[in-house]
Design a protein around this motif. Sequence first.
Motif, PDB file in Angstrom:
ATOM      1  N   UNK A 112     -16.217  -3.254  -0.618  1.00 20.18           N
ATOM      2  CA  UNK A 112     -15.511  -2.422  -1.597  1.00 20.18           C
ATOM      3  C   UNK A 112     -15.361  -3.168  -2.921  1.00 20.18           C
ATOM      4  N   UNK A 113     -14.968  -4.434  -2.854  1.00 19.16           N
ATOM      5  CA  UNK A 113     -14.827  -5.204  -4.098  1.00 19.16           C
ATOM      6  C   UNK A 113     -16.185  -5.416  -4.760  1.00 19.16           C
ATOM      7  N   UNK A 114     -17.218  -5.616  -3.968  1.00 20.89           N
ATOM      8  CA  UNK A 114     -18.560  -5.733  -4.541  1.00 20.89           C
ATOM      9  C   UNK A 114     -18.938  -4.428  -5.254  1.00 20.89           C
ATOM     10  N   UNK A 156      -6.466   2.048  -0.383  1.00 16.26           N
ATOM     11  CA  UNK A 156      -5.195   1.563   0.151  1.00 16.26           C
ATOM     12  C   UNK A 156      -5.358   0.162   0.738  1.00 16.26           C
ATOM     13  N   UNK A 157      -6.453  -0.062   1.448  1.00 16.81           N
ATOM     14  CA  UNK A 157      -6.716  -1.380   2.025  1.00 16.81           C
ATOM     15  C   UNK A 157      -6.843  -2.435   0.927  1.00 16.81           C
ATOM     16  N   UNK A 158      -7.567  -2.113  -0.139  1.00 16.41           N
ATOM     17  CA  UNK A 158      -7.718  -3.048  -1.256  1.00 16.41           C
ATOM     18  C   UNK A 158      -6.373  -3.280  -1.947  1.00 16.41           C
ATOM     19  N   UNK A 159      -5.596  -2.236  -2.139  1.00 21.80           N
ATOM     20  CA  UNK A 159      -4.281  -2.374  -2.774  1.00 21.80           C
ATOM     21  C   UNK A 159      -3.349  -3.222  -1.909  1.00 21.80           C
ATOM     22  N   UNK A 186      -1.628  -6.671  -3.087  1.00 21.10           N
ATOM     23  CA  UNK A 186      -0.177  -6.834  -3.035  1.00 21.10           C
ATOM     24  C   UNK A 186       0.202  -8.066  -2.219  1.00 21.10           C
ATOM     25  N   UNK A 187      -0.508  -8.292  -1.124  1.00 19.14           N
ATOM     26  CA  UNK A 187      -0.260  -9.463  -0.289  1.00 19.14           C
ATOM     27  C   UNK A 187      -0.541 -10.749  -1.065  1.00 19.14           C
TER      28      UNK A 187
END
Length: 114
Positions: A11-13, A80-83, A87-88
């Motif tokens: 996803x980040x890629x 949501x997973x990336x967010x 956040x973590x």
Amino acid sequence: MPYHSTPLDLAFHALSDPTRRAVVSRLAEGEVSVSILAEPFDMALPSFVQHLKVLEDCGLIASEKRGRSRWCRLVQARFDEAADWMASERLRWTQRLDRLETYLDNTQDEVGGD
């Protein structure tokens, strides 16, 4: 670590490319057909479809055939997973900086500084 999964890496890629980020921004307004989605981009449709494939393969978008058109939409779960990961990380670094600030304050007090 739970956040270092292959889907998140993909996803980040996918989001590292400005064309794909622009597609995501457009899809944030609502689902749209591939032909309309491709209009503002100065590239051949097969090249544009490759960008969509990258976004779809990592789970950021989904598409479906409706009649003669293919429609795309965002898939919230991957965002949501990336967010959650960001956040973590933000919390972890905030805690580290707070500990550093406390350490520096204590060190300054021990030395007798202001």
